[in-house]
Design a protein around this motif. Sequence first.
Motif, PDB file in Angstrom:
ATOM      1  N   VAL A 114     -25.005  20.056  21.465  1.00  0.00           N
ATOM      2  CA  VAL A 114     -24.692  20.363  20.060  1.00  0.00           C
ATOM      3  C   VAL A 114     -23.894  21.666  20.000  1.00  0.00           C
ATOM      4  O   VAL A 114     -24.310  22.668  20.587  1.00  0.00           O
ATOM      5  CB  VAL A 114     -26.002  20.499  19.247  1.00  0.00           C
ATOM      6  N   PRO A 115     -22.736  21.662  19.331  1.00  0.00           N
ATOM      7  CA  PRO A 115     -21.963  22.909  19.235  1.00  0.00           C
ATOM      8  C   PRO A 115     -22.805  24.037  18.634  1.00  0.00           C
ATOM      9  O   PRO A 115     -23.568  23.811  17.693  1.00  0.00           O
ATOM     10  CB  PRO A 115     -20.812  22.540  18.296  1.00  0.00           C
ATOM     11  N   ARG A 116     -22.659  25.234  19.181  1.00  0.00           N
ATOM     12  CA  ARG A 116     -23.380  26.403  18.676  1.00  0.00           C
ATOM     13  C   ARG A 116     -22.395  27.520  18.376  1.00  0.00           C
ATOM     14  O   ARG A 116     -21.411  27.677  19.096  1.00  0.00           O
ATOM     15  CB  ARG A 116     -24.379  26.916  19.721  1.00  0.00           C
ATOM     16  N   LYS A 117     -22.699  28.266  17.354  1.00  0.00           N
ATOM     17  CA  LYS A 117     -21.824  29.392  17.019  1.00  0.00           C
ATOM     18  C   LYS A 117     -22.684  30.515  16.459  1.00  0.00           C
ATOM     19  O   LYS A 117     -23.631  30.272  15.708  1.00  0.00           O
ATOM     20  CB  LYS A 117     -20.819  28.915  15.953  1.00  0.00           C
ATOM     21  N   ASP A 118     -22.316  31.725  16.814  1.00  0.00           N
ATOM     22  CA  ASP A 118     -23.084  32.879  16.334  1.00  0.00           C
ATOM     23  C   ASP A 118     -22.661  33.242  14.907  1.00  0.00           C
ATOM     24  O   ASP A 118     -21.469  33.244  14.572  1.00  0.00           O
ATOM     25  CB  ASP A 118     -22.834  34.067  17.260  1.00  0.00           C
ATOM     26  N   ALA A 119     -23.654  33.523  14.070  1.00  0.00           N
ATOM     27  CA  ALA A 119     -23.391  33.803  12.658  1.00  0.00           C
ATOM     28  C   ALA A 119     -22.453  34.987  12.470  1.00  0.00           C
ATOM     29  O   ALA A 119     -21.586  34.973  11.590  1.00  0.00           O
ATOM     30  CB  ALA A 119     -24.706  34.050  11.921  1.00  0.00           C
ATOM     31  N   SER A 120     -22.598  36.005  13.308  1.00  0.00           N
ATOM     32  CA  SER A 120     -21.769  37.204  13.085  1.00  0.00           C
ATOM     33  C   SER A 120     -20.290  36.881  13.319  1.00  0.00           C
ATOM     34  O   SER A 120     -19.417  37.407  12.633  1.00  0.00           O
ATOM     35  CB  SER A 120     -22.244  38.358  13.966  1.00  0.00           C
ATOM     36  N   ALA A 121     -20.006  35.989  14.285  1.00  0.00           N
ATOM     37  CA  ALA A 121     -18.610  35.581  14.497  1.00  0.00           C
ATOM     38  C   ALA A 121     -18.076  34.853  13.264  1.00  0.00           C
ATOM     39  O   ALA A 121     -16.948  35.094  12.812  1.00  0.00           O
ATOM     40  CB  ALA A 121     -18.506  34.684  15.730  1.00  0.00           C
ATOM     41  N   LEU A 122     -18.904  33.965  12.691  1.00  0.00           N
ATOM     42  CA  LEU A 122     -18.464  33.206  11.516  1.00  0.00           C
ATOM     43  C   LEU A 122     -18.203  34.113  10.320  1.00  0.00           C
ATOM     44  O   LEU A 122     -17.321  33.856   9.508  1.00  0.00           O
ATOM     45  CB  LEU A 122     -19.519  32.155  11.131  1.00  0.00           C
ATOM     46  N   MET A 123     -18.998  35.199  10.233  1.00  0.00           N
ATOM     47  CA  MET A 123     -18.857  36.096   9.093  1.00  0.00           C
ATOM     48  C   MET A 123     -17.661  37.026   9.249  1.00  0.00           C
ATOM     49  O   MET A 123     -17.090  37.476   8.265  1.00  0.00           O
ATOM     50  CB  MET A 123     -20.140  36.913   8.891  1.00  0.00           C
ATOM     51  N   SER A 124     -17.272  37.311  10.493  1.00  0.00           N
ATOM     52  CA  SER A 124     -16.245  38.348  10.676  1.00  0.00           C
ATOM     53  C   SER A 124     -14.896  37.793  11.099  1.00  0.00           C
ATOM     54  O   SER A 124     -13.875  38.462  10.930  1.00  0.00           O
ATOM     55  CB  SER A 124     -16.727  39.357  11.736  1.00  0.00           C
ATOM     56  N   GLY A 146     -28.424  33.376  15.536  1.00  0.00           N
ATOM     57  CA  GLY A 146     -28.349  34.822  15.288  1.00  0.00           C
ATOM     58  C   GLY A 146     -28.198  35.207  13.830  1.00  0.00           C
ATOM     59  O   GLY A 146     -27.513  36.188  13.511  1.00  0.00           O
ATOM     60  N   LEU A 147     -28.827  34.450  12.926  1.00  0.00           N
ATOM     61  CA  LEU A 147     -28.752  34.829  11.513  1.00  0.00           C
ATOM     62  C   LEU A 147     -29.565  36.090  11.265  1.00  0.00           C
ATOM     63  O   LEU A 147     -30.588  36.328  11.925  1.00  0.00           O
ATOM     64  CB  LEU A 147     -29.293  33.682  10.641  1.00  0.00           C
ATOM     65  N   ALA A 148     -29.120  36.869  10.323  1.00  0.00           N
ATOM     66  CA  ALA A 148     -29.836  38.096   9.962  1.00  0.00           C
ATOM     67  C   ALA A 148     -31.227  37.737   9.445  1.00  0.00           C
ATOM     68  O   ALA A 148     -31.462  36.629   8.955  1.00  0.00           O
ATOM     69  CB  ALA A 148     -29.054  38.860   8.896  1.00  0.00           C
ATOM     70  N   ASP A 149     -32.158  38.670   9.549  1.00  0.00           N
ATOM     71  CA  ASP A 149     -33.529  38.458   9.087  1.00  0.00           C
ATOM     72  C   ASP A 149     -33.561  38.626   7.574  1.00  0.00           C
ATOM     73  O   ASP A 149     -34.027  39.624   7.042  1.00  0.00           O
ATOM     74  CB  ASP A 149     -34.449  39.466   9.792  1.00  0.00           C
ATOM     75  N   GLY A 154     -28.519  32.229   5.495  1.00  0.00           N
ATOM     76  CA  GLY A 154     -27.940  30.900   5.690  1.00  0.00           C
ATOM     77  C   GLY A 154     -26.916  30.567   4.627  1.00  0.00           C
ATOM     78  O   GLY A 154     -25.782  30.145   4.916  1.00  0.00           O
ATOM     79  N   GLU A 155     -27.290  30.766   3.366  1.00  0.00           N
ATOM     80  CA  GLU A 155     -26.360  30.441   2.290  1.00  0.00           C
ATOM     81  C   GLU A 155     -25.141  31.377   2.306  1.00  0.00           C
ATOM     82  O   GLU A 155     -24.058  30.982   1.865  1.00  0.00           O
ATOM     83  CB  GLU A 155     -27.061  30.434   0.925  1.00  0.00           C
ATOM     84  N   THR A 156     -25.323  32.577   2.838  1.00  0.00           N
ATOM     85  CA  THR A 156     -24.187  33.491   2.944  1.00  0.00           C
ATOM     86  C   THR A 156     -23.124  32.900   3.884  1.00  0.00           C
ATOM     87  O   THR A 156     -21.922  32.976   3.605  1.00  0.00           O
ATOM     88  CB  THR A 156     -24.651  34.873   3.460  1.00  0.00           C
ATOM     89  N   VAL A 157     -23.561  32.301   4.974  1.00  0.00           N
ATOM     90  CA  VAL A 157     -22.619  31.616   5.870  1.00  0.00           C
ATOM     91  C   VAL A 157     -21.977  30.439   5.131  1.00  0.00           C
ATOM     92  O   VAL A 157     -20.753  30.254   5.162  1.00  0.00           O
ATOM     93  CB  VAL A 157     -23.328  31.126   7.157  1.00  0.00           C
ATOM     94  N   ALA A 158     -22.797  29.655   4.431  1.00  0.00           N
ATOM     95  CA  ALA A 158     -22.267  28.485   3.710  1.00  0.00           C
ATOM     96  C   ALA A 158     -21.207  28.895   2.693  1.00  0.00           C
ATOM     97  O   ALA A 158     -20.187  28.222   2.524  1.00  0.00           O
ATOM     98  CB  ALA A 158     -23.411  27.734   3.024  1.00  0.00           C
TER      99      ALA A 158
END
Lengths: 369, 369
Positions: A114-124, A146-149, A154-158
Amino acid sequence: MTPNLTSGAESLEISWPDGTVGQFPYIWLRDSDPSGFHAKTGERDFDLTSVPLDLAPHKAEITADALILTWTPGATPSRFDLDWVKAHRPGQVRYDPADIAPVPWRAELGDHGVPRKDASALMSSNDALAEWLEQTKRYGLSIVTGLADDPEAGETVARRIGHLRETNFGVTFEVMSKPDPINLAYTSDALPLHTDLTNQDAPPGYQFLHCIANEAQGGGSTFCDGAAVAEDLRTADPQAFDILSTVSVPFRFHDNETDIRSRKRVIELGAKGEVREVCFNAHLADILDLDPSTMTAFYRAYRKFMQMTRDPAYGIAFRLCGGEMVVFDNRRVMHGREAFDPSTGFRHLRGCYVDRGEWDSRLRVLKRV
Amino acid sequence: MTPNLTSGAESLEISWPDGTVGQFPYIWLRDSDPSGFHAKTGERDFDLTSVPLDLAPHKAEITADALILTWTPGATPSRFDLDWVKAHRPGQVRYDPADIAPVPWRAELGDHGVPRKDASALMSSNDALAEWLEQTKRYGLSIVTGLADDPEAGETVARRIGHLRETNFGVTFEVMSKPDPINLAYTSDALPLHTDLTNQDAPPGYQFLHCIANEAQGGGSTFCDGAAVAEDLRTADPQAFDILSTVSVPFRFHDNETDIRSRKRVIELGAKGEVREVCFNAHLADILDLDPSTMTAFYRAYRKFMQMTRDPAYGIAFRLCGGEMVVFDNRRVMHGREAFDPSTGFRHLRGCYVDRGEWDSRLRVLKRV
């Protein structure tokens, strides 16, 4: 070398030196004149009823980089960029960065595939975002790590993609065992593989399930690719495939506040016969109302499809950890979960949806050159 | 007098004293057993794969008010309320309070024929709300009067029905002349009759346009019933109707942030060949990509439809005043506006959408007995 022009009764033929030939109906050329589109909004301002259907240019000329059509002597001619004309020749499939061929998958994919991606990369990074949008669309499934606590991580990425799709369950929804559940997701029961909200005219597109806590015993996540199941059914049992892709059945969800109903085919085909969508949810299937003469045949096909979704050849399973989010195309990939024991620990996912249209839109904008 | 039971190989036949006869396949009866639905959520819990397709009851009995089927000797039987069985007999169209036959209308309707309802009644009375939902659905159009002097008064009425449908233009949107417009609605130009957001996979259902101010010269509102135009086209020009109801064309909206595309047929038919939807928006029609061999025929049909929308036989026009709101089914009724002169006064409408699914859901809940 400039292309060659041949004027016919209804259309212009253009032959390029590389062998490409296009037929351009005059009415299409008039309707597509770039000057007929609003300078600021890009929308068509030209009024088709202002010209006769059988119009023809007074004069057609070609230069190194443009096609120039004079409709009326003395009037401003229509000017088309020649590369644009070639790319838009009628009957030609146009390039679309969001046109990504699905790769059907089966159990062999495994959770490691399953493809995986780090949240911080998606945000920046816009490049990382575009790559993830493509990959998730290709497989219909990915995991963000690696989503923030933060319960809203999650919705921030969405929202990097577009606005969230609100439903009768809210803009976001909390998947956890609740004392007075309005749907089975809000219990601790096992959920067999299904797609969400098949009772809606347009079931939501991409689903985001952000795991905030998963400490209970059980509660693993299960997935299977509806496109793979449908394609295999097409080969193995064409009659069942035919029934599921032509006969629509009623779906319904109702509680104190709502009663939302829609008819759907389990397998929805696109214009070329490709599997465009799967709508499969036994919980939300309403009492079937088919004619008695087709009922048994439908049940045979439907039960066969259901058995395939349970076949170990198709499913993958993994356990989401806190800070991970699974993202999947709810109109293609079915999801489920194992039962869990709420007395052994807390399990809490927060969900939301972004529709396919917004997903593709973001991909097109990110791929602009 | 109890109904008569006849057991066949695959199904049960029930004959009621009033002459009603139903065929009930055994697999349907097993799958529809009320005890197979979750007590709290009403969703189906029964697992179809747990029984063979060709099951048959060991014993079938009928009492004054129930059908009782014993599948296995000694096991708890399935018990069905007899009225329920009659109402749900396979092949029978089921009652749905939201199943309201559209009444096509033409210019004769006039602005005085448009249903009107006072906002305070809609806010305070469920009966008034239900009646208005029915009437608006029947005509695809109504006017709400007497809104409070509050820019949010329109959406407050809309939220009585359900959540608002968010789009790339926001949850609500302001229709006024803007210095840097991203779409033609945000200019002072005339807008020919159209439906909104044909570039989306699911164009919004009901549209609400709350008139906050309309003091400029011009700016009248125009409407025409797409269902009437389409039905008349079916009679007058079957070939054009056939093309518009089978050939899909590309629509697109793009600005700095978005690039949303979808293919649509101008006339979308339902399962019985009825006009279910109209998608007509020349501004958002993308450069056509049809094969050259069908392009001219499509243009002929499309231009004919366009001319019909401009025919005075179909359109009605009225001027909205501050405190009024027009509500219409954006997937059926086309809307437009006359140009206005922003130097002569302020014109400001606030818009929002509620999808058809939420509309019908509210109607069903209000009509519960």
